[in-house]
Design a protein around this motif. Sequence first.
Motif, PDB file in Angstrom:
ATOM      1  N   TYR B  31      -2.420  -8.186   2.259  1.00 24.97           N
ATOM      2  CA  TYR B  31      -2.576  -7.001   1.416  1.00 24.97           C
ATOM      3  C   TYR B  31      -3.890  -7.065   0.638  1.00 24.97           C
ATOM      4  O   TYR B  31      -4.240  -8.099   0.060  1.00 24.97           O
ATOM      5  CB  TYR B  31      -1.422  -6.897   0.419  1.00 24.97           C
ATOM      6  N   TYR B  33      -6.335  -4.518  -2.189  1.00 28.12           N
ATOM      7  CA  TYR B  33      -6.231  -3.379  -3.102  1.00 28.12           C
ATOM      8  C   TYR B  33      -7.594  -3.093  -3.740  1.00 28.12           C
ATOM      9  O   TYR B  33      -8.358  -4.010  -4.009  1.00 28.12           O
ATOM     10  CB  TYR B  33      -5.236  -3.683  -4.230  1.00 28.12           C
ATOM     11  N   TYR B  48      -4.962   1.067  -1.045  1.00 22.62           N
ATOM     12  CA  TYR B  48      -4.613  -0.295  -0.680  1.00 22.62           C
ATOM     13  C   TYR B  48      -4.399  -0.391   0.827  1.00 22.62           C
ATOM     14  O   TYR B  48      -4.279   0.641   1.519  1.00 22.62           O
ATOM     15  CB  TYR B  48      -3.389  -0.804  -1.449  1.00 22.62           C
ATOM     16  N   SER B  97       3.769  -8.517  -0.583  1.00 20.33           N
ATOM     17  CA  SER B  97       3.613  -7.339  -1.436  1.00 20.33           C
ATOM     18  C   SER B  97       4.129  -7.546  -2.854  1.00 20.33           C
ATOM     19  O   SER B  97       3.602  -6.956  -3.780  1.00 20.33           O
ATOM     20  CB  SER B  97       4.309  -6.136  -0.812  1.00 20.33           C
ATOM     21  N   GLN B 101      -1.044 -10.883  -7.473  1.00 21.08           N
ATOM     22  CA  GLN B 101      -2.310 -10.514  -6.865  1.00 21.08           C
ATOM     23  C   GLN B 101      -3.415 -11.390  -7.433  1.00 21.08           C
ATOM     24  O   GLN B 101      -3.393 -11.784  -8.595  1.00 21.08           O
ATOM     25  CB  GLN B 101      -2.621  -9.040  -7.149  1.00 21.08           C
TER      26      GLN B 101
END
Lengths: 106, 112
Positions: B31, B33, B48, B97, B101
């Motif tokens: 992932y 972003y 994202y 997810s 982050q």
Amino acid sequence: AQRVTQPEKLLSVFKGAPVELKCNYSYSGSPELFWYVQYSRQRLQLLLRHISRESIKGFTADLNKGETSFHLKKPFAQEEDSAMYYCALGDTPLVFGKGTRLSVIA
Amino acid sequence: DAGITQSPRHKVTETGTPVTLRCHQTENHRYMYWYRQDPGHGLRLIHYSYGVKDTDKGEVSDGYSVSRSKTEDFLLTLESATSSQTSVYFCATTGESNQPQHFGDGTRLSIL
């Protein structure tokens, strides 16, 4: 809808005083919650997450599902704690609050 | 942190010009972003990506497009920059997810 609310834009405390940065969330399932910190002009760093239940730099946060809160606390503020603090809800993608600027006054 | 590099770190450009910001990661995270950070608004998600060629819009996607042709790179493009897009842009990555982050150092973009 998932939402994170940090009601205070700015919080000023004196050095040595207790600190509490508020975070409330709206989420229908079991939340994953995080606190991030951003020192002046630096990248965001993970401060802590609720599942680890650890204390970082003297900060702790307890998940209260009844009050849907995840407030960040420290018993004695230090000048180096002055920073921007963001609460985040672990969804796809992460949902961030608008942040609270903590200013610790000497 | 998680080997995230944003480029450029600073850019000044004029209204109407195209701008591309790059985020490069070395952690093989799925992932990626893009956020913008503005006083009073905190962090707002622009776009994202959840895999190569898989992207989705965030809260403030108007005026921005993204591309992810390989795992390690996520590009943010302002097709025709406006002064309202003056901001600090942060890239972030994560392997899963709902995991923390990891953020890059940010790109300070000024549009005159």
